[in-house]
Design an enzyme around this catalytic site. Structure first.
Site, PDB file in Angstrom:
ATOM      1  N   CYS A 115      31.110  17.218  38.993  1.00 33.55           N
ATOM      2  CA  CYS A 115      31.178  18.217  38.580  1.00 33.55           C
ATOM      3  C   CYS A 115      31.324  17.334  36.551  1.00 33.55           C
ATOM      4  CB  CYS A 115      32.802  18.477  38.804  1.00 33.55           C
ATOM      5  SG  CYS A 115      33.023  19.681  37.223  1.00 33.55           S
ATOM      6  N   ASN A 149      21.469   8.322  36.512  1.00 32.45           N
ATOM      7  CA  ASN A 149      20.172   9.057  36.718  1.00 32.45           C
ATOM      8  C   ASN A 149      19.515  10.716  36.942  1.00 32.45           C
ATOM      9  OD1 ASN A 149      17.614   7.527  38.495  1.00 32.45           O
ATOM     10  ND2 ASN A 149      18.533   9.262  40.038  1.00 32.45           N
ATOM     11  N   GLU A 150      18.154  10.420  36.797  1.00 35.24           N
ATOM     12  CA  GLU A 150      18.077  12.405  36.430  1.00 35.24           C
ATOM     13  C   GLU A 150      19.022  13.108  36.286  1.00 35.24           C
ATOM     14  OE1 GLU A 150      15.337  12.902  40.265  1.00 35.24           O
ATOM     15  OE2 GLU A 150      13.699  11.289  38.762  1.00 35.24           O
ATOM     16  N   GLU A 307       9.766   5.621  35.486  1.00 38.78           N
ATOM     17  CA  GLU A 307       9.495   5.545  37.657  1.00 38.78           C
ATOM     18  C   GLU A 307       7.427   6.602  38.202  1.00 38.78           C
ATOM     19  OE1 GLU A 307      12.028   7.437  40.316  1.00 38.78           O
ATOM     20  OE2 GLU A 307      14.123   6.926  38.813  1.00 38.78           O
ATOM     21  N   TRP A 315       9.259  13.104  49.500  1.00 37.81           N
ATOM     22  CA  TRP A 315       9.922  14.671  49.255  1.00 37.81           C
ATOM     23  C   TRP A 315       9.446  15.925  48.697  1.00 37.81           C
ATOM     24  CZ3 TRP A 315       8.665  15.767  44.598  1.00 37.81           C
ATOM     25  CH2 TRP A 315       8.912  14.924  43.206  1.00 37.81           C
ATOM     26  N   GLU A 355      14.909   8.110  51.790  1.00 39.64           N
ATOM     27  CA  GLU A 355      13.117   6.954  51.401  1.00 39.64           C
ATOM     28  C   GLU A 355      12.945   6.095  51.666  1.00 39.64           C
ATOM     29  OE1 GLU A 355      15.471   6.459  46.915  1.00 39.64           O
ATOM     30  OE2 GLU A 355      14.377   8.868  46.913  1.00 39.64           O
ATOM     31  N   TYR A 357      10.547   6.367  53.716  1.00 39.31           N
ATOM     32  CA  TYR A 357       8.599   6.631  53.590  1.00 39.31           C
ATOM     33  C   TYR A 357       8.184   7.058  52.238  1.00 39.31           C
ATOM     34  CZ  TYR A 357       9.406   7.602  59.589  1.00 39.31           C
ATOM     35  OH  TYR A 357       9.322   6.955  60.083  1.00 39.31           O
TER      36      TYR A 357
END
Ligand code: GLA
Ligand code: ZN
Length: 675
Positions: A115, A149-150, A307, A315, A355, A357
């Site tokens: 949050c 991150n993001e 990236e 995904w 992740e 793959y």
């Protein structure tokens, strides 16, 4: 330069040595060298390792990695590890857990899960960022900070609700002002106490995807969330800067990610960085536009490709491999449009969880004899060869396309006139036409200085914020060409309609009045019938989505509708305003109209294409210190013929001198320096 310690295009990416044993690290070192990798982004998701319990920090593993990477010649993009909170924190301090739009309190799990108004999250994320900065401030491997991150998502918890009320009080001062701004007499929503205001969730005003009863509160909640999350970033930023004032700080953005106002965010980033994950069917012009937007966030300053995958994602619904040559091609596309780094997610494929793959430079087989590794190593060698030649080079566009996050929220949230209206798609239509014409374009915010441009295009400028119309008038008056479309100038920043006729504040500069707006069903079309020939435009073209029923009030009518009861009414107008002119496109045209229209506008404004490149061949230019570099990117699988005109070039990767006609191989790249 982002950091002069490494004066070349940085090459490397996300790396998770904490998931591996020591002998694998030795292999990584060997293979990084083989691939020309010089940057590793580490510590992205290691909060739980760094802080195993509330009062206990343990950076021994990170010390070892920093030293080891340094000794093996790899620099570090050091993340602050706050992209996912530790399990103990979620258990001990429930305030860190978000409440989703349906009112469910989240449990521990996933990531990007805190949050943004949690006192615990704010305290401990800033604390660990500060501790990391203090610890590694003089470390020779440290190149740049990567906060969290993001960032993204929304929270609807009690803390967020309380902070939202405080934010609203600051913004509006009084409840009267707020009631007026949101038009709360509609459906009896008048507020008499700040405590009566609750976040617009699925339990209150909203339902489904971007559906709301009250645009005012929904817009403000998006602003508030974007600001709240930005505050979290800024707390970490400040904690870092206390120890390393000269080391740049960034966080990785996500292109057109809808929920954060990146133009606002960019003010607090030393350098913009972003994660590029197109799929096999993403138009290359869409990726180009997104790079241009990321460059535009800081008015053209180079950005970081933080990236991209070397081969495939995990995904997406269908995770196609990047075809041979495509990783290299798309890497240069980023560089051509302003990236000074080429970084991957990820350097080594993980063994478990969701992740495993996801593509990586080092695949599960573990050795270098793979297609992907060979392609990565080849690119690594080229980037070493390019050295610092391209660093800091800028693009010089004469066309700016306006994109505004608040306008994207407003067009998404508005109820009517059509569910098919997609702001980004309409912006892309204009961009795509310019891209096909090889016209260098900037993506710009509403606060950008328009005077740099000869042509400014603001598609679907539905929300006109204070000062924008004035700015457009000044730009046009001074000789600029301004273009806008249907569904523009309708509301102010609270989604309250500007009365007195559409397109509201833009009416004067456009010299028109739009009396009604028709929404077309997906299979319904109307026609744009040219009143004569204008450049390559003649005859009729298809249009659809929305059709404004326009009256010219001083503007010249260039084309009329060909169908329906409003046949003969203007669909394309041009208004002379001061030394410039303002165009209105009253419906959403097909591609062939767009191309002809943009070609005419550029021709009139004296804006030249970079090159007469064939179909599927992209061009972009960067220049610095009097040198200019023209990138030619062949997105076709087959060779293409290029006509270089009377110019002479040196190709940077091969050192060859080129002039006249030349061949660019399928998926090939040329970086041409004008001689
Ligand atoms: C994002 C994240 C990474 C990783 C990749 C996978 O960009 O930042 O941590 O999950 O997606 O594509
Ligand atoms: Zn919350």
């Amino acid at each position: 330069m982002i950091n002069s310690k490494l004066p070349k295009i940085w090459y490397g990416g996300d790396y998770n040595p904490e998931q591996w044993e020591q002998e694998i690290w030795r292999e990584d070192e060997r293979m990084f060298k083989l691939a020309g990798i010089d940057v590793a982004t580490i510590n992205v998701f290691s909060w739980a390792l760094n802080q195993p319990s509330e009062h206990d920090y343990d950076f021994a593993w990170l010390d070892e990695q920093m030293d080891r990477l340094h000794q093996s010649g790899t620099y570090v993009c050091l993340a602050t590890s706050t992209g996912a909170h530790p399990a103990w924190m979620a258990r001990q301090y429930p305030d860190v857990r978000r409440v989703d739009k349906n009112g469910h309190k989240r449990q521990f799990g996933g990531r990007h899960n805190s949050c943004p108004n949690s006192p615990t999250y704010r305290k401990y994320s800033a604390a660990i960022a500060g501790k990391l900065a203090e610890r590694y401030k003089d470390h020779p491997a440290l190149l740049i900070w990567h906060v969290s991150n993001e960032y993204g998502g929304m929270c609807y918890c009690e803390n967020c609700a309380a902070e939202f009320r405080v934010w609203l009080q600051k913004k509006y001062g009084t409840l009267e002002a707020l009631n007026k701004a949101w038009n709360t007499r509609f459906w009896g929503h008048t507020f008499y106490d700040w405590e009566e205001i609750v976040p617009p969730s699925d339990l209150s005003e909203e339902w489904g995807h971007n559906r709301t009863n009250f645009q005012g509160i929904s817009l403000d909640y998006r602003r508030f969330m974007s600001n709240s999350i930005l505050d979290c970033y800024r707390l970490e930023y400040d904690a870092i800067k206390q120890h390393t004032p000269d080391i740049p700080v960034t966080t990785n953005l996500m292109g057109f990610y809808p929920e954060l106002d990146y133009f606002e965010w960019a003010k607090y980033l030393d350098v913009v960085s972003w994660d590029n994950y197109p799929s096999l069917d993403t138009p290359v012009s869409f990726t180009a536009m997104t790079h241009d937007l990321m460059r535009g966030l800081k008015s053209g300053k180079p950005f970081m490709l933080m990236e991209q995958t070397p081969s495939q994602q995990n995904w997406q619904p269908y995770n196609s491999l990047k075809r041979p040559g495509v990783m290299r091609l798309w890497s240069y596309q980023a560089v051509a449009r302003g990236a000074d780094t080429v970084l991957f997610f990820q350097l080594r494929r993980s063994v478990g969880a969701c992740e495993k793959y996801h593509g990586a430079v080092i695949e599960h087989v573990g050795h270098e004899n793979t297609r992907v590794f060979r392609e990565c190593a080849e690119l690594g060698r080229e980037l070493q060869q390019l050295g610092d030649t391209l660093l800091d080079a800028r693009s010089q566009a004469k066309v700016g396309i306006v994109y505004d996050w608040e306008n994207s929220w407003a067009t998404d949230l508005t109820s009517g006139p059509s569910v098919a209206l997609d702001y980004v798609k309409e912006v892309h239509k204009f961009y795509h036409a310019l891209f096909d014409l090889n016209i260098q374009t900037d993506m710009i915010g509403v606060e950008e200085d328009f005077s740099k441009y000869d042509l400014v295009i603001a598609p679907v400028m539905y929300m006109v914020k204070a000062g924008f119309a004035d700015k457009v008038e000044r730009f046009t008056e001074a000789g600029g060409t301004f273009v806008t479309t249907f569904f523009s100038g309708i509301v102010n920043e609270n989604d309250i309609v500007t009365l007195g006729g559409y397109p509201g504040e833009l009416r004067k500069v456009l010299g028109i009045w739009a009396e009604e707006i028709d929404a077309l069903f997906p299979d319904q079309r109307n026609e744009i019938v040219m009143k004569g020939q204008w450049g390559g435009l003649k005859g009729s073209y298809e249009c659809g989505l929305l059709c404004d029923l326009v009256h010219a009030e001083g503007a010249e009518v260039l084309a009329e509708y060909g169908q329906d009861f409003y046949r003969g009414m203007p669909v394309l107008t041009r208004n002379k305003f001061g030394k410039g002119q303002a165009y209105y496109v009253a419906s959403s045209p097909d591609e062939s109209f767009m191309k002809g229209f943009l070609a005419n506008l550029c021709e009139e404004a004296g804006i030249q294409p970079l090159l007469a490149a064939p179909e599927g061949v992209e061009t972009a230019e960067r220049s610095k210190d009097g040198r200019s570099f023209l990138f030619v990117l062949n997105h076709n699988a087959e060779d293409s013929e290029l006509e270089l005109g009377g110019n002479k070039f040196k190709e940077l990767l091969s050192d060859a001198e080129l002039a006249g006609t030349t061949t660019i191989p399928g998926r090939g790249v040329l970086i041409l320096e004008r001689l």
